[in-house]
Design an enzyme around this catalytic site. Structure first.
Site, mmCIF file in Angstrom:
data_model
loop_
_atom_site.group_PDB
_atom_site.id
_atom_site.type_symbol
_atom_site.label_atom_id
_atom_site.label_comp_id
_atom_site.label_asym_id
_atom_site.label_seq_id
_atom_site.Cartn_x
_atom_site.Cartn_y
_atom_site.Cartn_z
ATOM 1 N N ASP A 161 0.907 -1.141 0.000
ATOM 2 C CA ASP A 161 0.000 0.000 0.000
ATOM 3 C C ASP A 161 0.948 1.193 0.000
ATOM 4 O O ASP A 161 1.607 1.465 1.009
ATOM 5 C CB ASP A 161 -0.873 0.019 1.261
ATOM 6 C CG ASP A 161 -1.833 1.204 1.232
ATOM 7 O OD1 ASP A 161 -1.398 2.303 0.871
ATOM 8 O OD2 ASP A 161 -3.013 1.017 1.562
ATOM 9 N N HIS A 162 1.041 1.884 -1.131
ATOM 10 C CA HIS A 162 2.138 2.858 -1.243
ATOM 11 C C HIS A 162 2.006 4.003 -0.234
ATOM 12 O O HIS A 162 2.976 4.695 0.043
ATOM 13 C CB HIS A 162 2.302 3.360 -2.682
ATOM 14 C CG HIS A 162 1.323 4.411 -3.103
ATOM 15 N ND1 HIS A 162 0.042 4.121 -3.483
ATOM 16 C CD2 HIS A 162 1.436 5.752 -3.195
ATOM 17 C CE1 HIS A 162 -0.586 5.241 -3.804
ATOM 18 N NE2 HIS A 162 0.236 6.250 -3.629
ATOM 19 N N HIS A 205 -5.841 2.905 1.443
ATOM 20 C CA HIS A 205 -5.043 4.054 1.884
ATOM 21 C C HIS A 205 -5.638 4.745 3.128
ATOM 22 O O HIS A 205 -4.937 4.995 4.108
ATOM 23 C CB HIS A 205 -4.912 5.086 0.759
ATOM 24 C CG HIS A 205 -4.347 4.526 -0.511
ATOM 25 N ND1 HIS A 205 -3.397 3.537 -0.534
ATOM 26 C CD2 HIS A 205 -4.588 4.824 -1.806
ATOM 27 C CE1 HIS A 205 -3.081 3.253 -1.794
ATOM 28 N NE2 HIS A 205 -3.791 4.017 -2.587
HETATM 29 C C1 BG6 Z 1 -3.821 4.980 -6.049
HETATM 30 C C2 BG6 Z 1 -5.234 5.088 -6.556
HETATM 31 O O1 BG6 Z 1 -3.667 3.821 -5.268
HETATM 32 O O2 BG6 Z 1 -3.508 6.123 -5.267
HETATM 33 C C3 BG6 Z 1 -5.425 6.357 -7.341
HETATM 34 O O3 BG6 Z 1 -5.535 3.966 -7.374
HETATM 35 C C4 BG6 Z 1 -4.981 7.569 -6.541
HETATM 36 O O4 BG6 Z 1 -6.770 6.520 -7.747
HETATM 37 C C5 BG6 Z 1 -3.574 7.354 -5.981
HETATM 38 O O5 BG6 Z 1 -5.000 8.701 -7.392
HETATM 39 C C6 BG6 Z 1 -3.190 8.463 -5.017
HETATM 40 O O6 BG6 Z 1 -1.851 8.348 -4.677
HETATM 41 P P1 BG6 Z 1 -0.973 9.610 -4.290
HETATM 42 O O7 BG6 Z 1 0.347 9.029 -3.912
HETATM 43 O O8 BG6 Z 1 -0.925 10.476 -5.509
HETATM 44 O O9 BG6 Z 1 -1.681 10.286 -3.159
#
Ligand code: BG6
Length: 484
Positions: free
Chosen positions: A177-178, A240
């Site tokens: 989960d990044h 997230h």
């Molecule tokens: C991704 C989603 O996991 O996270 C996207 O699939 C979203 O829809 C993105 O835009 C948001 O990531 P960050 O790092 O730009 O906040």
């Protein structure tokens, strides 16, 4: 600030789907940046594996182009890109057949750290995991990395866990989960557990409510097919926002180690109450002056998919009973801004009388952009005129406090990939955690599907539908404004 690059052991990282979008945008540019930082040892290699018939030199060219496109210009250096390219190899592999697997087996070394990144659709996870074994490629310590979406409900997540468990132990599986790789998200744990200041107040006795906002300005243009099946609930909340909620609400783990942290997160998920329909607001962005609405980006003119969701969530445990957590996320909103707001209660009694007005302390942790924290405290308004009170921010923008290095923090993927090589699972989701998150999510989605609820339209560039504001107003509270 002293930069401390911890060297990692020599490794072979195989990226299945190595020519795909995620590899080009995030994984390979991230590896390049770690290479620049001196964190890739001499004999570390990256092996792209995909269906296309490419040679090493074609893959190197593709990666160099990806770096030029996705790494900020000031971090690019032609000579370093060339050196990095010498670490890259490519094998044509058929994930569901037999082609290419012997070649891969020959290339991947057994005596180094092995990591296999499944940057492909989940339907291929099983095929890849099995073949890594039948072709005797993976050593007993090999790690596999899998991306979200990890399933689309509890049943499919359980099936995926089972497929992976046939070939790999839980200790070898890294579910990404990044958000957990974001520096400021990790900072949340530091703020909570490395300071004595906050923790004694971090509970229902002192916290009135918590707001977690992940606002985005992007649309789903180009991703309609995926997004139609997912919506904000599956795309953002189940993973997230859930992770942000867990890190905010969890008990202090006894150690900063993978299972201690993940045990505590799991307890939070299991303590979440079901969410009644009137505590949920779903929205869908309409068209604006020069911009298309969600329907134009969708594959279905009748789409009921939400691009926005706000909800009030209750946690049934001793620490949080009575303190709601309000979550909100959406696309095409006013600004890109993610933050966690801890809204403390008022003092039990004001010695300054009613004229002093009502004041409360608010701690805001800004996750992105403009990473930092601010704490609103109440002081005496300077000057004559009696004891008038005013709220002022104690503001700490990390870039100001920590200097230029704070602006050059590793991207989430860089950090996470290096953690895989180091064998540290703390910032990855455990199988039971993902399943618990789906177990909470499923009835919510089933509820609005059964009722046939339509999301409410909202203006692009706004803060979402009116009802999302009402969700707090009716409790006598207010969202913090979404701002740049
Ligand atoms: C991704 C989603 O996991 O996270 C996207 O699939 C979203 O829809 C993105 O835009 C948001 O990531 P960050 O790092 O730009 O906040």
């Amino acid at each position: 600030m002293v930069s401390r690059i911890i060297p990692v052991e020599p490794f072979d990282l195989v990226i299945f789907g190595g020519t795909g979008d995620l590899a080009r945008r995030k994984i390979l540019p991230g590896l390049y940046r770690r290479f620049c930082a001196g964190q890739m040892p001499e004999n570390a290699r990256v092996i792209g594996a995909a269906r296309g018939a490419l040679k090493d030199k074609d893959f190197r060219e593709l990666v160099s182009k990806a770096i030029e496109e996705f790494v900020p210009k000031k971090r690019q250096d032609a000579k370093t890109i060339k050196e990095f390219a010498t670490r890259l190899h490519y094998v044509t592999v058929d994930a569901t057949g037999t082609d290419g697997w012997d070649a891969l087996a020959k290339l991947v070394r057994k005596d180094v750290v092995q990591a296999f990144y499944f940057s492909v659709g989940p339907s291929l996870f099983g095929d890849l995991a099995t073949r890594l074994h039948t072709h005797k490629i993976a050593n007993p310590d090999a790690r596999i990395v899998v991306e979200k979406p990890f399933g689309r409900d509890l049943e499919s997540a359980q099936a995926l866990n089972a497929v992976l468990a046939d070939s790999f132990d839980e200790g070898q599986i890294y579910r990404i989960d990044h958000y957990l790789g974001k520096e400021t998200v990790q900072n949340l744990m530091a703020v909570r557990f490395a300071n004595v200041l906050f923790e004694p107040l971090w509970n229902a006795q002192y916290v009135d409510h918590v707001q977690i906002t992940v606002a985005e300005t992007v649309s789903v243009d180009g991703r309609g097919a995926y997004y139609d099946k997912s919506g904000a609930m599956r795309d953002m909340v189940q993973n997230h926002l859930m992770q942000l909620l867990c890190l905010t609400a969890m008990e202090p783990p006894s150690r900063f180690d993978p299972d201690a942290v993940r045990d505590e997160k799991l307890k939070v998920i299991r303590a979440l109450d079901e969410v009644p329909a009137d505590n949920i607001v779903r929205g869908q962005y309409g068209p604006g002056e020069d911009v298309d609405g969600y329907v134009a980006h969708s594959q279905n003119p009748e789409t009921k998919t939400e691009s926005f969701i706000a909800m009030k969530v209750d946690i049934s445990n001793w620490r949080w009973k009575g303190t709601p957590f309000y979550l909100r996320t959406g696309k095409r909103l006013k600004a890109r801004s993610s933050e966690i707001v801890i809204h403390f209660k008022q003092t039990p009694h004001s010695i300054f009388g009613e004229d002093a007005g009502s004041h409360d302390n608010v701690l805001t942790i800004r996750l992105q952009p403009d990473e930092g924290m601010d704490l609103r405290v109440t002081i005496k308004e300077p000057g004559p005129g009696g004891m008038r009170l005013v709220d002022v921010p104690l503001d700490m923008t990390f870039a100001d406090a920590l200097g230029p290095e704070a602006e050059d923090v590793p991207d989430a993927y860089e950090r996470l990939i290096m953690d895989v090589i180091r064998g540290n699972q703390t910032l990855f989701m455990r199988g039971d955690e993902v399943e618990a998150a789906w177990a909470w999510t499923d009835p919510i989605i089933a509820g609005w599907t059964k009722r046939g609820d339509r999301p409410q339209p909202y203006e692009p560039g706004s803060s979402g539908p009116e009802d999302a504001l009402m969700l707090l107003h009716r409790d006598g509270r207010r969202w913090r404004e979404i701002r740049k």
